[in-house]
Write an enzyme that holds these catalytic residues in place. Sequence first.
Site, PDB file in Angstrom:
ATOM      1  N   GLU A 304       0.824  -1.211   0.000  1.00  0.00           N
ATOM      2  CA  GLU A 304       0.000   0.000   0.000  1.00  0.00           C
ATOM      3  C   GLU A 304       0.860   1.263   0.000  1.00  0.00           C
ATOM      4  O   GLU A 304       0.633   2.200   0.767  1.00  0.00           O
ATOM      5  CB  GLU A 304      -0.959  -0.007   1.194  1.00  0.00           C
ATOM      6  CG  GLU A 304      -1.883  -1.224   1.172  1.00  0.00           C
ATOM      7  CD  GLU A 304      -2.943  -1.241   2.258  1.00  0.00           C
ATOM      8  OE1 GLU A 304      -2.687  -0.695   3.340  1.00  0.00           O
ATOM      9  OE2 GLU A 304      -4.020  -1.813   2.013  1.00  0.00           O
ATOM     10  N   ARG A 337       5.860  -7.664   8.447  1.00  0.00           N
ATOM     11  CA  ARG A 337       4.491  -8.009   8.041  1.00  0.00           C
ATOM     12  C   ARG A 337       4.436  -8.655   6.653  1.00  0.00           C
ATOM     13  O   ARG A 337       5.158  -8.260   5.737  1.00  0.00           O
ATOM     14  CB  ARG A 337       3.600  -6.766   8.044  1.00  0.00           C
ATOM     15  CG  ARG A 337       3.407  -6.204   9.433  1.00  0.00           C
ATOM     16  CD  ARG A 337       2.606  -4.933   9.373  1.00  0.00           C
ATOM     17  NE  ARG A 337       1.191  -5.119   9.554  1.00  0.00           N
ATOM     18  CZ  ARG A 337       0.255  -4.519   8.818  1.00  0.00           C
ATOM     19  NH1 ARG A 337       0.587  -3.757   7.795  1.00  0.00           N
ATOM     20  NH2 ARG A 337      -1.008  -4.690   9.090  1.00  0.00           N
ATOM     21  N   ARG A 349      -5.655 -10.958  -5.209  1.00  0.00           N
ATOM     22  CA  ARG A 349      -4.998 -10.354  -4.044  1.00  0.00           C
ATOM     23  C   ARG A 349      -4.827 -11.355  -2.903  1.00  0.00           C
ATOM     24  O   ARG A 349      -3.838 -11.306  -2.159  1.00  0.00           O
ATOM     25  CB  ARG A 349      -5.817  -9.143  -3.577  1.00  0.00           C
ATOM     26  CG  ARG A 349      -5.330  -8.571  -2.266  1.00  0.00           C
ATOM     27  CD  ARG A 349      -6.009  -7.273  -1.927  1.00  0.00           C
ATOM     28  NE  ARG A 349      -5.835  -6.956  -0.508  1.00  0.00           N
ATOM     29  CZ  ARG A 349      -6.449  -5.971   0.107  1.00  0.00           C
ATOM     30  NH1 ARG A 349      -7.285  -5.187  -0.554  1.00  0.00           N
ATOM     31  NH2 ARG A 349      -6.237  -5.739   1.391  1.00  0.00           N
ATOM     32  N   ASP A 378      -8.157  -8.909   4.349  1.00  0.00           N
ATOM     33  CA  ASP A 378      -7.961  -7.763   5.227  1.00  0.00           C
ATOM     34  C   ASP A 378      -9.011  -7.634   6.320  1.00  0.00           C
ATOM     35  O   ASP A 378      -9.909  -6.801   6.199  1.00  0.00           O
ATOM     36  CB  ASP A 378      -7.968  -6.482   4.375  1.00  0.00           C
ATOM     37  CG  ASP A 378      -7.444  -5.286   5.141  1.00  0.00           C
ATOM     38  OD1 ASP A 378      -6.918  -5.496   6.242  1.00  0.00           O
ATOM     39  OD2 ASP A 378      -7.561  -4.162   4.642  1.00  0.00           O
ATOM     40  N   GLU A 400      -1.820 -11.721  13.265  1.00  0.00           N
ATOM     41  CA  GLU A 400      -2.269 -10.344  13.513  1.00  0.00           C
ATOM     42  C   GLU A 400      -3.788 -10.301  13.391  1.00  0.00           C
ATOM     43  O   GLU A 400      -4.348 -10.634  12.350  1.00  0.00           O
ATOM     44  CB  GLU A 400      -1.628  -9.394  12.487  1.00  0.00           C
ATOM     45  CG  GLU A 400      -2.114  -7.956  12.581  1.00  0.00           C
ATOM     46  CD  GLU A 400      -1.396  -7.013  11.587  1.00  0.00           C
ATOM     47  OE1 GLU A 400      -0.309  -7.365  11.081  1.00  0.00           O
ATOM     48  OE2 GLU A 400      -1.940  -5.936  11.312  1.00  0.00           O
ATOM     49  N   GLU A 406     -12.594  -1.902  11.967  1.00  0.00           N
ATOM     50  CA  GLU A 406     -12.576  -1.183  10.696  1.00  0.00           C
ATOM     51  C   GLU A 406     -13.690  -1.642   9.764  1.00  0.00           C
ATOM     52  O   GLU A 406     -14.336  -0.834   9.107  1.00  0.00           O
ATOM     53  CB  GLU A 406     -11.211  -1.397  10.028  1.00  0.00           C
ATOM     54  CG  GLU A 406     -11.115  -0.814   8.629  1.00  0.00           C
ATOM     55  CD  GLU A 406      -9.748  -1.065   7.976  1.00  0.00           C
ATOM     56  OE1 GLU A 406      -8.855  -1.622   8.635  1.00  0.00           O
ATOM     57  OE2 GLU A 406      -9.591  -0.682   6.803  1.00  0.00           O
ATOM     58  N   TRP A 556      -9.270  -2.777  -5.148  1.00  0.00           N
ATOM     59  CA  TRP A 556      -9.890  -1.849  -4.212  1.00  0.00           C
ATOM     60  C   TRP A 556     -11.417  -1.819  -4.394  1.00  0.00           C
ATOM     61  O   TRP A 556     -12.121  -1.219  -3.612  1.00  0.00           O
ATOM     62  CB  TRP A 556      -9.313  -0.433  -4.408  1.00  0.00           C
ATOM     63  CG  TRP A 556      -7.948  -0.277  -3.818  1.00  0.00           C
ATOM     64  CD1 TRP A 556      -7.289  -1.173  -3.022  1.00  0.00           C
ATOM     65  CD2 TRP A 556      -7.071   0.846  -3.961  1.00  0.00           C
ATOM     66  NE1 TRP A 556      -6.059  -0.685  -2.675  1.00  0.00           N
ATOM     67  CE2 TRP A 556      -5.890   0.562  -3.241  1.00  0.00           C
ATOM     68  CE3 TRP A 556      -7.150   2.067  -4.638  1.00  0.00           C
ATOM     69  CZ2 TRP A 556      -4.819   1.436  -3.162  1.00  0.00           C
ATOM     70  CZ3 TRP A 556      -6.083   2.942  -4.560  1.00  0.00           C
ATOM     71  CH2 TRP A 556      -4.929   2.632  -3.830  1.00  0.00           C
TER      72      TRP A 556
HETATM   73  O1  GCW Z   1      -6.884  -2.844   6.651  1.00  0.00           O
HETATM   74  C1  GCW Z   1      -6.035  -2.053   5.916  1.00  0.00           C
HETATM   75  C2  GCW Z   1      -6.368  -0.692   6.348  1.00  0.00           C
HETATM   76  C3  GCW Z   1      -5.218   0.262   6.306  1.00  0.00           C
HETATM   77  C4  GCW Z   1      -4.032  -0.386   6.996  1.00  0.00           C
HETATM   78  C5  GCW Z   1      -3.684  -1.682   6.273  1.00  0.00           C
HETATM   79  C6  GCW Z   1      -2.563  -2.444   6.930  1.00  0.00           C
HETATM   80  C7  GCW Z   1      -2.321   0.593   8.335  1.00  0.00           C
HETATM   81  O2  GCW Z   1      -7.447  -0.218   5.578  1.00  0.00           O
HETATM   82  O3  GCW Z   1      -5.619   1.454   6.932  1.00  0.00           O
HETATM   83  O4  GCW Z   1      -2.931   0.464   7.086  1.00  0.00           O
HETATM   84  O5  GCW Z   1      -4.784  -2.529   6.258  1.00  0.00           O
HETATM   85  O6  GCW Z   1      -2.850  -3.370   7.669  1.00  0.00           O
HETATM   86  O7  GCW Z   1      -1.407  -2.129   6.711  1.00  0.00           O
END
Ligand code: GCW
Length: 715
Positions: A304, A337, A349, A378, A400, A406, A556
Amino acid sequence: MRLIGWLGFTVAALVAGTTAARAEDGYDLWMRYRALSPARAATLHRDAQAVEIRGDTATLRAAADELRRGLTGLTGAASLQGSSTTAIMLATASDRDVATLRLPVASLGDEGYVVRAASIGGRRVTLVTANTDRGVLYGSFALLRHLQTGGTLAGVALSSAPRVKLRVLNHWDNLDGIVERGYAGQSLWDWWTLPDFKDPRYADYARANASIGINGTVLNNVNAKPESLSPRYIAKAAALADVFRPYGIKVYLSARFSAPIELGGLKTADPLDPQVAAWWKAKADEIYRAIPDFGGFLVKANSEGQPGPRDYHRSHADGANMLAAAVAPHDGIVMWRAFVYAETDPDDRAKQAYTEFKPLDGRFAKNVIVQVKNGAIDFQPREPFHPLFGAMPRTPLMIEFQTTKEYLGFATHLAYLGPMFAETLASDTMARGKGSTVARVVDGSLEGHALTGMAGVANIGRDRDWAGSPFNQANWYAFGRMAWDPTIGAEPVAREWAAMTFGASPAIVGPVTTMMMGSREAVVDYMTPLGLAHVMATGHHYGPGPWVAELKRPEWNPVYYHRADKAGIGFDRTRTGSNAVAQYAPPVARGLADPATTPERDLLWFHHVAWDRPMASGRTLWAEMVHDYDRGVGYVGGMRRQWNALRSEIDADRWTKTDRFLAIQEQEARWWRDASLSYWMSVNGLALPTGAAPPAHDLAWYRAQSFPYAPGNPQ
Ligand code: GCW
């Protein structure tokens, strides 16, 4: 020996004010220590008139202070009097008198504890002991938990050791005070006034973490600014480390990979460049001078938009190992990570982290642990376990989780995440045959790793109740308890949390636990039923956006994830599609290759299926989806009724806030259902099954909603 009655302490605590009696605003978390029934209070008072410590360290003092604070509250301060003939004694196992008891302390390691009645110096005491002061601290909290949840001192016998070594919170806190994906106000860290002013909240934060066994905290966002490694900010981090140290909590920092350029003026951050390695080594030395027990670095690289070793055509292992060499002389570690996906990679992805990391198995330095999200996309309301678990046997992997919600309704929706954590941890990777659970990868027992860890993205901010709502506190709590023991189970944790947070009577614990246990599944139902994922609105991820199709990067866009068309819905991850299933161990992959043997809860994650596919219930997929959305909305209605019935049992402040939040949640659950159904109907052209309520608005209305100032959204 220090002998301290605790009547004097009571007065001191009231004056000091950090934990003095307060309105029930949630500040006290699960450490409320409200008075027990008169009979139980009297017994407790009789059996523990003093707290004694042997030895005089900051950690032992913190443990004793906590016990005094707890006992004062639980017995009701007014009843305190008398001499100290009965005591709770805190001592490490090396104490001469404790050593003669020959307790089974060898298996406790350096954080486990034993609590039991013992005869010390001819006196009966309740002994809290361990190999280290930290163990005694954890034992003290365990004893308080025991007392808060209905236990008594008579016959107490507690013993536990953590199964996971690094139990760390990840704060996504920016230096300007904004918390990425934070829904509980500004960052708890007042960077501006640090290091000179240490807000008393920092100590209460440390107490809360120690009470659930959390032993590390990463202070700054993984989307890191280089300045967090500047001398000014190192001093601020050091001040926090000083506050946390007595509570057994180490400080870690997220490191920006390009810091040698931005802070050091170098031309490159290439991990194989000797100047770069030297810069990091000097930086690590500088940090350790300020924070001798600094934990190490957390790194988000080549993900990202973050810089990383791939910018120099080096591998993630090259990057991690270079940083690992810098902290190794100080016994530091690197948490690297695996959350990577690239805009240049057209592949699914969900596959990219595995593709990138699996070939690196065995190539990481000894003090590197790779941090893998629970699922491959995610932090969705539900994801199948990440295929990297079990696939990198020669590399320690830590898991993690996100405790901040979120993708689960921010702070307002009541969603207890214990069942989600437990579901992932109990998932069987089959990597070494049956029973190769994610928990056994994480606790190191499957592959024989000593370096083990669990990270939780924090949901903590400067809100008075820390987490944005009373029930969000349970996710912080559950994370800590499950990091200590990944097999503990979501329900026992919910029960003890409910008892400590609202009151131990069955009339409270029963219904609160019931509400909590189904709450996350309800969110899955009204947001992403049957394996759907990432159908949230753009950027802030608040509210539904399954129609979104115009964003620059394909992955996205929600349409990328659900792939709904006239014929069906779902992402084909079998051989006819992206073949992500092949990343799982063969027995798992075989099951997931066929919709018939894929758990229905993950169906649309792995398969594109027809709208009229028959489901186990006898309904079609479409009817099942509608049913699930309705069930989710209905569950929230049910929680509102259960909460209403608890009105006389809960203090007005926390009851009212929760009541209002549940009302918001019900409204939003309906919105999710209606918006999603409107969109699906626009794609499949199907009518709603008989009896299903039509959406309140047309699709255009849902599409027109916008939330430019939603919290937690990185700008
Ligand atoms: O879940 C996504 C989030 C981002 C976050 C990213 C990550 C810190 O939308 O805001 O950035 O993952 O885990 O790196």
